[in-house]
Design an enzyme around this catalytic site. Sequence first.
Site, PDB file in Angstrom:
ATOM      1  N   SER A  52       5.320  20.776  -9.885  1.00  0.00           N
ATOM      2  CA  SER A  52       4.079  20.858  -9.114  1.00  0.00           C
ATOM      3  C   SER A  52       3.364  22.149  -9.468  1.00  0.00           C
ATOM      4  O   SER A  52       3.991  23.217  -9.532  1.00  0.00           O
ATOM      5  CB  SER A  52       4.394  20.849  -7.609  1.00  0.00           C
ATOM      6  N   GLY A 103      -1.462  25.471   3.452  1.00  0.00           N
ATOM      7  CA  GLY A 103      -1.666  26.579   4.394  1.00  0.00           C
ATOM      8  C   GLY A 103      -3.012  26.533   5.075  1.00  0.00           C
ATOM      9  O   GLY A 103      -3.441  27.495   5.709  1.00  0.00           O
ATOM     10  N   SER A 107      -2.143  19.629   7.113  1.00  0.00           N
ATOM     11  CA  SER A 107      -0.906  18.832   7.040  1.00  0.00           C
ATOM     12  C   SER A 107      -0.441  18.518   5.629  1.00  0.00           C
ATOM     13  O   SER A 107       0.083  17.424   5.362  1.00  0.00           O
ATOM     14  CB  SER A 107      -1.046  17.519   7.837  1.00  0.00           C
ATOM     15  N   ASP A 153       1.308  14.982  13.037  1.00  0.00           N
ATOM     16  CA  ASP A 153       0.854  15.053  11.645  1.00  0.00           C
ATOM     17  C   ASP A 153       1.507  13.954  10.808  1.00  0.00           C
ATOM     18  O   ASP A 153       0.856  13.321   9.966  1.00  0.00           O
ATOM     19  CB  ASP A 153       1.186  16.425  11.044  1.00  0.00           C
TER      20      ASP A 153
HETATM   21  C1  GAF Z   1       0.833  21.420  13.996  1.00  0.00           C
HETATM   22  C2  GAF Z   1       2.074  20.606  14.329  1.00  0.00           C
HETATM   23  F1  GAF Z   1       2.713  20.246  13.182  1.00  0.00           F
HETATM   24  C3  GAF Z   1       1.719  19.358  15.130  1.00  0.00           C
HETATM   25  O1  GAF Z   1       2.892  18.695  15.525  1.00  0.00           O
HETATM   26  C4  GAF Z   1       0.859  19.710  16.348  1.00  0.00           C
HETATM   27  O2  GAF Z   1       1.634  20.262  17.375  1.00  0.00           O
HETATM   28  C5  GAF Z   1      -0.293  20.624  15.945  1.00  0.00           C
HETATM   29  O3  GAF Z   1       0.157  21.758  15.213  1.00  0.00           O
HETATM   30  C6  GAF Z   1      -1.062  21.122  17.138  1.00  0.00           C
HETATM   31  O4  GAF Z   1      -1.718  20.059  17.763  1.00  0.00           O
HETATM   32  O5  GAF Z   1      -0.016  20.737  13.132  1.00  0.00           O
END
Ligand code: GAF
Length: 363
Positions: A52, A103, A107, A153
Amino acid sequence: MNEVREWRVPGRVNLIGEHLDYNGGAVLPIAIDRALSIKIRVRDDGAVNVWSGGRRASFAASVAPGDVTDWSSYVAAAVWASREAGIAVPGADIVVESTLPTGAGLSSSAALTCGIAAALDELAGTGRSRVELARIGQRAESDFVGAPVGLMDQLAVLCCEADHALHIDFAADEPSLTAVPATWPAAGLAVAVIDTHAHHELASGEYGARRDECTRAAEQLGLSLLAQAQVDAVLKLEDDVLKRRTRHVVTESVRVRGAVKALNAGEWTQFGTMLTASHESLRDDYQVSSPELDVAVESALESGALGARMTGGGFGGSAIALLPAEAVDGLRSRVAARFAALDWAAPDVFVVTPTAGAHRVRR
Ligand code: GAF
């Protein structure tokens, strides 16, 4: 030679419902048209090789927590959590390419762990459900990488549909998932992401501290999950910090309900008002915003946004704005100017559209 299979796994933007997943509340993410491409083929020798961004890493398919701590740890985590869940292949070559910034609170970690789990599941022929794959991705992050994340996420990157947001309710043990049509483009509106480049890191402690505070508040209120609290819960608590966290969870839950109604009805002014109120609550009560996120939100509102807020875990990362499509260029210039005045590098501003969750790319 074993066949190469390719998966496309999107990132996500949460429209509203922040820090509610682990509190048993409801959330409203979309999967976005920034994604990972994961190419994978089975190896028969017990090795996993990962390429990667010009880097290469190798570890054994029998990898365990603590064995891999470098950039490839999320891949190792996904391989480990998949094996733990009974999804195993003898080894694999994996190539990851991305249009999803890391970062940035979009997600990329969930996309990577869930994408690997989904690809391994298909190769092994185990046929796990999307919710089961999401739990594998969550376990990879919490038990291997050490980031005690909720499940939003993972579900977003696996279960979202194109042109829809996903209303996920975590009130019961099994989350309930409802697709809600996302019609703002037809109304001439856009959702823009403002990636502040202020690095967001969930394993750093503040995220876990918020979770612990919510657990304490729920215990003091005699509840199993804080989102079960009623509006008068704040009056029953003594500690000022726990009052703030509870006020966010209670008011954010109300905002999510209002936002889902507004989204269904195409009431964009109302929807925008919920977004901005959510940001204020995250800034003042939940205290997970950052100076960069606050300036990004202010810049968006000054540029004609109907609403704007930080998205994701916070402490850096990205904000989102709902604004007329023709106002996006103005937002880009304004936020760059506001950041420059503070000696901060210009953020990236890009429009996202709701896209489908992880899927195999047919070739
Ligand atoms: C991050 C976490 F990974 C999620 O699970 C969630 O709690 C979010 O923060 C806040 O809504 O993305």
